[in-house]
Design a protein around this motif. Sequence first.
Motif, short mmCIF file in Angstrom:
data_model
loop_
_atom_site.label_atom_id
_atom_site.label_comp_id
_atom_site.label_asym_id
_atom_site.label_seq_id
_atom_site.Cartn_x
_atom_site.Cartn_y
_atom_site.Cartn_z
N SER A 162 -9.51 10.48 -0.15
CA SER A 162 -9.11 11.81 -0.64
C SER A 162 -10.37 12.66 -0.71
CB SER A 162 -8.42 11.72 -2.01
OG SER A 162 -9.31 11.21 -2.98
N GLY A 180 4.33 12.86 -2.50
CA GLY A 180 4.00 11.97 -3.60
C GLY A 180 4.77 12.30 -4.85
N LYS A 214 1.62 14.37 -10.58
CA LYS A 214 0.23 14.04 -10.30
C LYS A 214 -0.50 15.25 -9.72
CE LYS A 214 0.37 10.02 -11.95
NZ LYS A 214 -0.37 9.76 -13.21
N GLN A 222 -2.45 15.74 -7.25
CA GLN A 222 -2.49 15.96 -5.80
C GLN A 222 -1.24 16.67 -5.30
OE1 GLN A 222 -2.66 12.85 -7.22
NE2 GLN A 222 -1.56 11.33 -6.06
N VAL A 275 -5.12 14.24 0.38
CA VAL A 275 -4.94 12.80 0.18
C VAL A 275 -4.41 12.20 1.46
CG1 VAL A 275 -3.85 11.01 -1.20
CG2 VAL A 275 -4.41 13.19 -2.26
N TYR A 279 -2.44 1.08 -3.21
CA TYR A 279 -2.95 2.43 -3.00
C TYR A 279 -2.09 3.46 -3.74
CZ TYR A 279 -4.98 6.36 -0.36
OH TYR A 279 -5.61 7.51 0.01
N HIS A 280 -0.77 3.35 -3.60
CA HIS A 280 0.13 4.28 -4.28
C HIS A 280 0.09 4.08 -5.79
CE1 HIS A 280 2.98 5.21 -0.63
NE2 HIS A 280 1.72 5.51 -0.40
N SER A 287 -4.50 3.40 -6.97
CA SER A 287 -5.50 4.39 -6.52
C SER A 287 -5.02 5.82 -6.73
CB SER A 287 -5.83 4.16 -5.05
OG SER A 287 -6.38 2.88 -4.85
N LEU A 288 -3.76 6.10 -6.37
CA LEU A 288 -3.22 7.45 -6.52
C LEU A 288 -2.58 7.66 -7.89
CD1 LEU A 288 -1.67 8.06 -2.97
CD2 LEU A 288 -3.97 8.57 -3.80
N TRP A 321 0.35 6.57 -9.14
CA TRP A 321 1.80 6.80 -9.22
C TRP A 321 2.51 5.73 -10.05
CZ3 TRP A 321 2.91 7.85 -3.30
CH2 TRP A 321 2.21 9.01 -2.92
#
Length: 327
Positions: A96, A133, A137, A139, A147, A259-260, A263-264, A266
Amino acid sequence: MIKISKQKKNKYLLIIGAICLIFGLSVSYTLIRAQTKIIETKAKDVNISEFNPSEAKNNLTTNVNKLKANYFKNQNYEWQSEIIKADFAFDALGASWNKDDQSKIDIYVRFSKNNKNWEDWQKYGDEWDADEGKEDKPQATDDSLQVADLLFSKDANYYQYKVVFVDKKQDSFLENIKFTYIQPGESNNKFSLLNYLGIKRAQAVNSPRVISRAEWGANPAYMTWAPEYVRPNKIIIHHTASGNNPPDPAAVMRSIYYYHAVSLGWGDIGYNYLFDQYGNMYEGRAGGNMVVGAHAYGQNYGSVGLSVIGNFVNTDITSSALTSLID
């Protein structure tokens, strides 16, 4: 002709039956263990807020905290980073970054196991961006935050990235790159009855084979988003923008999940269901039917998100995956 008494015959049948029962229980135990064992996923974030001169195509003479397009007008508006060594071998790399909201900037990455032999450059896709997404959040609403989907290699130890200012605007800039490299571990597929018989799972039945979260190795500790339910009125189909025909689709699932979810931020994988090249269907978002996912900002409530593992911008999905989607 040898005659066997009825008593001995019954004895032999009992012995054969006992052997079959023990074999069946052993197979069941092995499969249950394979389906429920939690496979360790290792990951590390690398935050880059300062860009350094390197021997690569760079044109920086000092450290800077922002890459500006006008620094690189004499080298076709491209910049290459120094080579980065990971702390452990990894299979997937997410990214990102922040940029000005008026220009187009592409980021490429390449991988190496030994810092001598390098794979070809891979480009983070344009189609994902920050408008997909989970709605709550940052992003989802920050136009400057980009991202990217994961890019994949296998047991890479080094990576290098390059930045391309596509529209060559003098005032374009990029800052605050965050990379996440992920090692999803090896799938526990040393034994399965279908593999033993040489049958691909999706080919063994007439309908798609649904592989549960426990089977593909979802670590329940990463799932922090309690299920929400809305009756869906549409289906949205994506692709994961990752490598095609992966030898271990379950490992890809674990990478995307981490990752979802982590890291992100969610709290779970965004897609409701995913499909591999064989047509197998993987359970994505936890919670079953009608659970809300995180796959299309503004459209998550009231939709089901399906995704095919691979990148299909320039190639078609397999017939097996297409059949499963239709079914």
